[in-house]
Design a protein around this motif. Structure first.
Motif: not given
Lengths: 55, 247, 220
Positions: B100, B96-97, B159, B138, B67, B93, B70, B63, B135
Motif C-alpha cells: 500500500t 500488505g502495508a 479487520s 490493524y 487486505y 499485515a 487479512l 495491497a 492496515y
C-alpha cells in the motif's frame, strides 16, 4: 545506454520508483527469510536440548 | 494434537514449495523487468512515465488482495479457530502495508510528470490512502494489546469490519471524486490497453504475486516456529521448576 | 432479560453523563471551539466560509464524538460490571446497542442541536442550516456505533485514548463523505442523504454485533 537511463527525460521519476520498490521488497523478503530461518533453528535447538535432558 | 499437527503439516508443505516459488519469483522478475523497462513501447500520451505503471498497478493489486486475505484469514480464525489463520493474518499485515505504501509513493511520483503535482486527490489514490490507514490501525491494535491471543482476536474483529467497509469506502470515494474532479485530468488507463503494454503488465503482476506468496509463506513459517520456540521455552522452564521443587 | 439489561444500561449511562455535567458539555464545547477556530484561521471571507462550512462542521462533530469514547467501557471493565453481564449470559449485543444509543443521546444529539450555531457562525442560509442539522442527525448514529466498537476493542489497552481515532476514523470515511455531500446541497444531495441513512442503519447492525464480540474477548 545513457539514453536508456535518461528515459526520455523522465529518468528522475522512473528510477526512484523502481529503486524504492526494489529496496522495500528486498528488505521485506530478506527480513522474513532471516526471521524464519533463525526461529526454525532455535526451535530445533530447543527440541534437541529437551531430548538430551530427558535421556 | 490437532493443534500441532496442522501447522506442522503446513510447514512441511511450505518447505517443499518454497524453493520452487523463490526460483519462479526470480525468473518472473528476470523476464518482467527488462520487458517493463526496455522492450515495452512508451505510451503515446505519457511517454516513458508509463513504465511506472508496471510496478504501481501490481502493488495496488497486492495491497487490495492483502487486505482481502487479512479479512478472510480473520474470519476463518474467528469462526473455525483454525490456528494457521491467525498466523496468516500476522504474516499478511506488514506485507500488505508495504505494498500500500509503495502504491502511494509510486502513484505520487507518477503524478508529478502526468498531472504536474505530486499528489492529486484522485479516487484510486485516495482509496489507497484509506486502505493504508486501515492496515496501520490493524497493526497498531495488534501491537497495543499485550495478550497475543486477545490481540489476534481483537484485530481480527477490526479487520472484518474493515473488510465489510472496504467496498463502501471505495464506492464513497468514487462518488466524492465524480463530485469534485476537474474534468481535464488525464486518465492513466485507456479503456483498452495495447497488447504491447498488457503483456509486460501481466508478467509483472505474476512476478509480484509469486513474490507475495513466497514472502507470506516465509512469514507464516516464522510465526509457526516462534510459537514452537515459545512453547518449548515454557516447557523447559516448567521442567526446571519441577526439578527444583523435587530436590 | 434482554429488554431489562438494555434499559438499565441505557438509563445508567445517561444518568451518569447528566450527573457529571462534563459528559455532555465537554464534547459540545470542543465542537464549538473548533468551529470558532476555522474562521480565525481562514479569514472572514463569507463566500469561503459558506463553502467550507459543511466539511468543517462534520469534521468537528466527528472529532467531538470521538472525544467522549475514551471512558465508554473503562469503568464497567474495571469494576467488573462487564464481567458480570457476560458471565450472567446477558445479550451482550443489546448492551452494546444500549451503549451506542447512550453515547448518541449524550454526545451526538447535543451536537446536532447545536449545529445551527455552526451555520450562523459560517453565515449559512436557512436551507443550508437545515441540511447540515439533518445530515448530522442521520449520520451521527453511525459515528456512535463504530465509535463504540473502537472503544470496546481498546478497552484492554491501558492507554487506548489515542488508538481509538486511528482505528475508527478510516472506517468513518464514507459517513463523512456522504454526510458532507448531503449537507453541501446540490444535485447529488438527496442521494447522499439516502446513503448517510443507510450507513447509519448498517452501522447500527454491524457495530453492536462486533462490539459484543470485542467485549466478550475483553473479559474472557
Amino acid at each position: 545506454m545513457s539514453e536508456f537511463f535518461a528515459m526520455g527525460g523522465y529518468g528522475a521519476y522512473i528510477w526512484p520508483c523502481y529503486g524504492l520498490t526494489l529496496i522495500g521488497m528486498v528488505a521485506l523478503a530478506g527480513w522474513s527469510f532471516a526471521k524464519q530461518r533463525r526461529l526454525t533453528r532455535e526451535a530445533e535447538r530447543l527440541k534437541a536440548l529437551g531430548k538430551e535432558s530427558r535421556q | 494434537m490437532h493443534y500441532l499437527a496442522n501447522p506442522a503439516r503446513f510447514v512441511s508443505l511450505a518447505d517443499r514449495l518454497l524453493p520452487w516459488l523463490a526460483a519462479a519469483t526470480a525468473l518472473a522478475f528476470l523476464v518482467g523487468l527488462p520487458y517493463a523497462l526496455l522492450f515495452s513501447p512508451p505510451d503515446y500520451q505519457q511517454g516513458e512515465t508509463v513504465r511506472i505503471m508496471y510496478i504501481h498497478v501490481p502493488s495496488a493489486y497486492l495491497a487490495t488482495m492483502g487486505y482481502l486475505g487479512l479479512g478472510i484469514a480473520s474470519a476463518v480464525w474467528l469462526i473455525w479457530r483454525h490456528p494457521l489463520a491467525d498466523l496468516a493474518a500476522v504474516a499478511l499485515a506488514p506485507v500488505g502495508a508495504l505494498f500500500t505504501g509503495l502504491t502511494l509513493v509510486t502513484g505520487a511520483v507518477w503524478g508529478k510528470p502526468t498531472w504536474g503535482t505530486w499528489w492529486v486527490w484522485d479516487a484510486r489514490l485516495t482509496s489507497m490512502l484509506v486502505l493504508f490507514f486501515l492496515y496501520l490501525g490493524y497493526m497498531a491494535l495488534r501491537e497495543a494489546i499485550e495478550d497475543p491471543d486477545k490481540a489476534g482476536k481483537a484485530a481480527a474483529i477490526l479487520s472484518l469490519v474493515g473488510l465489510i467497509n472496504l467496498p463502501i469506502i471505495k464506492f464513497s470515494v468514487d462518488w466524492w471524486n465524480t463530485l469534485h474532479q476537474p474534468a481535464s485530468l488525464l486518465r492513466r488507463d485507456g479503456p483498452a490497453m495495447d497488447p504491447s503494454m498488457l503483456t509486460p503488465l501481466l508478467i509483472m503482476l505474476g512476478a509480484f504475486s509469486l513474490y507475495f506468496v513466497t514472502v507470506i509463506l516465509w512469514r507464516i513459517k516464522a510465526a509457526v516456529a516462534a510459537k514452537r520456540v515459545d512453547g518449548l521455552r515454557r516447557a523447559r522452564a516448567h521442567a526446571a521448576q519441577r526439578a527444583r521443587t523435587a530436590a | 432479560m434482554g429488554a431489562r439489561v438494555f434499559a438499565a444500561t441505557l438509563g445508567q449511562d445517561v444518568r451518569l453523563a447528566l450527573a457529571q455535567a462534563g459528559g455532555t458539555l465537554m464534547p459540545l464545547m470542543f465542537f464549538l471551539v473548533v468551529l470558532a477556530l476555522f474562521p480565525l484561521g481562514l479569514g472572514s471571507d463569507s463566500a469561503l466560509l459558506t463553502r467550507v462550512a459543511p466539511a468543517v462542521a462534520w469534521v468537528a462533530a466527528l472529532l467531538a464524538a470521538l472525544l467522549a469514547l475514551d471512558r465508554l467501557f473503562g469503568a464497567d471493565f474495571e469494576d467488573g460490571t462487564l464481567d458480570q453481564l457476560v458471565t450472567a449470559g446477558a445479550p451482550v449485543a443489546l448492551v452494546a446497542l444500549a451503549k451506542t444509543l447512550a453515547h448518541w443521546l449524550v454526545t451526538a444529539l447535543p451536537l446536532v442541536v447545536a449545529s445551527p450555531i455552526a451555520g450562523i457562525l459560517f453565515q449559512l442560509d436557512g436551507d443550508a442550516i437545515a441540511r447540515l442539522a439533518l445530515s448530522l442527525a442521520l449520520g451521527t448514529p453511525a459515528l456512535s456505533a463504530i465509535g463504540t466498537l473502537g472503544a470496546a476493542l481498546t478497552v484492554m489497552v491501558r492507554r487506548g485514548g489515542v488508538l481509538v481515532p486511528i482505528l475508527v476514523l478510516p472506517l468513518l470515511v464514507p459517513v463523512l463523505i456522504f454526510g458532507v455531500g448531503a449537507a453541501a446541497g446540490g444535485a447529488q444531495a438527496m442521494q447522499a442523504f439516502y446513503f448517510v441513512g443507510a450507513l447509519s442503519m448498517g452501522a447500527l447492525v454491524v457495530g453492536p454485533v462486533a462490539t459484543a464480540a470485542a467485549l466478550r474477548l475483553a473479559v474472557a
